[in-house]
Structures are given as structure tokens and as C-alpha cells.
Write a protein that holds these residues in place. Structure first.
Motif: not given
Length: 374
Positions: A345-359
Motif C-alpha cells: 500500500l502507498n502510504f502518506l502520513i500527515i500529522d494534523v495534531s496542530d492543524k485545523d484544516f476546516v477553519k
């Protein structure tokens, strides 16, 4: 589904590192406006309308879901980001970047802030030459002539020189992948991200139907009693949905985004089932897994435990409010093990712990950059 508009932009610069200015502008346009579909060569011309440094000029073709009004606002912001300083003077001046909307679909727009097609484009060789390179057969909606015919008819005899430097555009992830699955722990934001991407890129959507599962509220009240029927029902539902929905789409022509991948069934089953139950469950899973279409890209959204708990509380599903940190930690570890052991499987891991991509628009752009540059 958002409408895809085609716009042609003219970009010029005569201050600082001109090639870098143009390349940085293209990158910001990709991030904030849409896919850059074509880029002309760079042409050097004398300053037009005033005495100043020579300009480097290009034209680009862009696909965007933005309205022309929003497009203009974003362009002005990008100019500012690159370093353009506007004054109240009506005279032409040196500038680090200048972006003009030449054409927008086949529209004729006459407003207080904007005129399209650009009213001076037919008089400017530094516009028509690069535009003709990427849009020779496009019809100018005001005079009904092709851009090639407009170039042949222009009276501007300014000197124009081809520059050897070249500019590049990022291949958008929508052209690299046909089927993307987004995964993550409970409350990681996988459905929110899948919705944002599918709306912006007109993707076919495959969203998990977890809300229809009658065992889910019961499971959170009595895990030992309802773990096995819950996991079996999820497995059956996911298998049926993916089999049915993916069969409806042409995987070579459609761009598909899913907010889950069937392997999550095994991750949760390992945590929730007894050893004997899991052994039986695994037999059923392996039979179904062989038949499921694998995604071209598997995105895993990582959130720290505190942020997950915060998100779960915010979305307010009553049956989720008693989820504890230990349970979420186990799920995170299950995903980590899955990612380490899956070689195909082709994986891309994105750490969004400090992100709010909705707002936060910049956080959403950050994720799109990750996708485009992966």
C-alpha cells in the motif's frame, strides 16, 4: 459539485530575482486558486508605459472553482505575499509582481473593479505572445477572433526576447491517483478532509455509513456484549458498500475519495474482540479483503490523543462521549502496526495534531501541498 472555471492570467515582474518571483507566484496560485494547467515560456520585454527595468512575462492557464470576484481578491493577496507594494499613483511603476486576469471562461465582465477580457491585452505584445503559445485557438469573446489572429493583428512592435529559464508546475494529486482512501483514529478529521477535497476536485465520494449501524450506541454501553456483532456488521457493511460503490465508477476515469478503508475493520476487531472471536473474524475478513479494490494512495491522519478527545467532545455524538484516552491510544497503535506491515500500500502520513484544516485555510493548503508533492 463545484463548477470548474478556466482562466488565463498574465504575470510580469521587473524587480529582484525575476525567475524566482514567477515561480513563487505559480506555487501560490496552485495553493490558493487551482491547478496550473499550462505555463508559457518566459519573455523579456522593455518596461511598458514608463522608464524602468526590463520585465519578465509569462501567461498561464488555470482551472479553478473560484468565482471571478474571489479570483481577483486572491490575486491581490498573492501580489502582496510576493512583495508588491501598491501606491495611489495612477502611473506605471516597477513592481515585484503583477498579475492580470486576461480571460475567464468565455465571459465578458464589466464591473467597477474588473473588466474581462482585459481591456489592454490586444495592445500588448508581452501579453499576446506568451498567451498565443498556450491558447492559440482560444476565442477572444469580445472580437470573436482567435488569440493567434489577435497576435497577428497587434500594432505593438516592442522588442521581445525568449528567456532560456523554464518554470515548472506541480502535477496535481488528482492526476497521479484515481482512488484515495483517508483514514485515522476516531475524531481525526478523515470525513471532514474527504468532504473538502471531494467538493473542491469534483471527486466521486465513498463515505462510511457508520450512523446507520444499530450496534454502535449499544457497543459503547456494553462492549463485551456487542463487540462481535458490531465488528461483523461493520465488516459486512464496508465490504458491501465498497464493492457496490467502486463497481459503479470507472477507476481509470473517475477520481474517487473514501473516508475509510476496509482494513480499519481488522484494527478495531483486534482491540475489541476476544482471542476466539478474533480468530473467527479474521477468517471472514481475509476472504473479503482479497476482493476489495486497493486505493492508489492511503492517507493516514495522525492526531494526538488530547486533540482526538477534544474533537470527539466538540462533535457531540452522545454514544462517543465516554470514549477514554486508553482506547484511542490502542487504536493509534493498531494503525501504526498496520502501516508498518503493509508493503503493497502507498502510504502518506500527515500529522494534523496542530492543524485545523476546516477553519484555517492555510492548514488546508498545507495538506494539499503534502498531497501534490508526495
Amino acid at each position: 459539485m463545484k463548477i470548474q472555471n478556466i482562466t488565463y492570467l498574465s504575470i510580469g515582474t521587473n524587480e529582484g530575482n525575476k525567475v524566482k518571483n514567477l515561480q513563487n507566484t505559480i506555487q501560490l496560485i496552485e495553493q490558493q486558486i487551482g491547478n496550473v494547467l499550462k505555463i508559457s515560456a518566459i519573455y523579456k520585454t522593455p518596461s511598458w508605459g514608463f522608464n524602468g527595468n526590463d520585465f519578465y512575462n509569462i501567461c498561464i492557464k488555470v482551472g479553478t472553482s473560484k468565482t471571478v470576484e474571489n479570483l481577483l481578491k486572491i490575486i491581490l493577496n498573492i501580489e502582496q505575499q510576493i512583495g508588491r507594494e501598491r501606491t495611489n499613483s495612477s502611473e506605471y511603476q516597477n513592481r515585484k509582481i503583477d498579475i492580470d486576469i486576461l480571460l475567464f471562461n468565455n465571459d465578458i465582465i464589466l464591473s467597477e473593479k474588473l473588466i474581462v477580457p482585459h481591456p489592454k491585452m490586444l495592445d500588448r505584445l508581452f501579453v499576446l505572445k506568451p498567451l498565443e503559445e498556450i491558447a492559440k485557438n482560444v476565442i477572444h469573446p469580445a472580437n470573436n477572433k482567435t488569440i493567434r489572429e489577435c497576435l497577428a493583428a497587434t500594432t505593438d512592435s516592442s522588442k521581445i526576447t525568449l528567456i532560456k529559464d523554464t518554470l515548472k508546475t506541480t502535477i496535481p494529486f488528482t492526476e497521479k491517483y484515481n482512488y484515495i482512501a483517508i483514514e485515522g483514529n476516531i475524531g481525526a478529521g478523515k470525513t471532514s478532509l474527504a468532504k473538502l477535497l471531494s467538493e473542491e476536485y469534483n471527486a466521486k465520494k465513498v463515505f462510511e455509513r457508520f450512523a446507520d449501524n444499530p450496534f454502535l450506541p449499544k457497543f459503547y454501553k456494553n462492549k463485551e456484549r456487542y463487540a462481535f456483532p458490531l465488528e461483523m456488521s461493520f465488516l459486512a457493511d464496508r465490504y458491501q458498500q465498497l464493492s457496490d460503490d467502486l463497481a459503479q465508477f470507472d477507476l481509470f476515469k473517475s477520481f474517487i475519495i473514501s473516508d475509510y478503508y476496509i482494513f480499519k475493520s481488522l484494527i478495531f476487531a483486534q482491540i475489541n474482540l476476544t482471542k476466539e472471536e478474533y480468530h473467527l473474524y479474521r477468517k471472514m475478513f481475509d476472504i473479503m479483503y482479497k476482493e476489495i479494490t486497493k486505493p492508489d494512495l492511503y492517507i493516514y491522519l495522525h492526531q494526538n490523543t488530547d486533540r482526538l478527545l477534544e474533537n470527539i467532545k466538540k462533535r457531540g455524538r452522545s454514544y462517543e462521549q465516554n470514549i477514554n484516552a486508553d482506547y484511542l491510544i490502542k487504536i493509534n497503535k493498531g494503525y501504526e502496526t498496520f502501516i508498518k506491515t503493509q508493503e503493497n500500500l502507498n502510504f502518506l502520513i500527515i500529522d494534523v495534531s496542530d492543524k485545523d484544516f476546516v477553519k484555517n485555510k492555510l492548514d488546508y493548503i498545507y495538506i494539499k501541498d503534502k498531497l501534490n508533492n508526495y
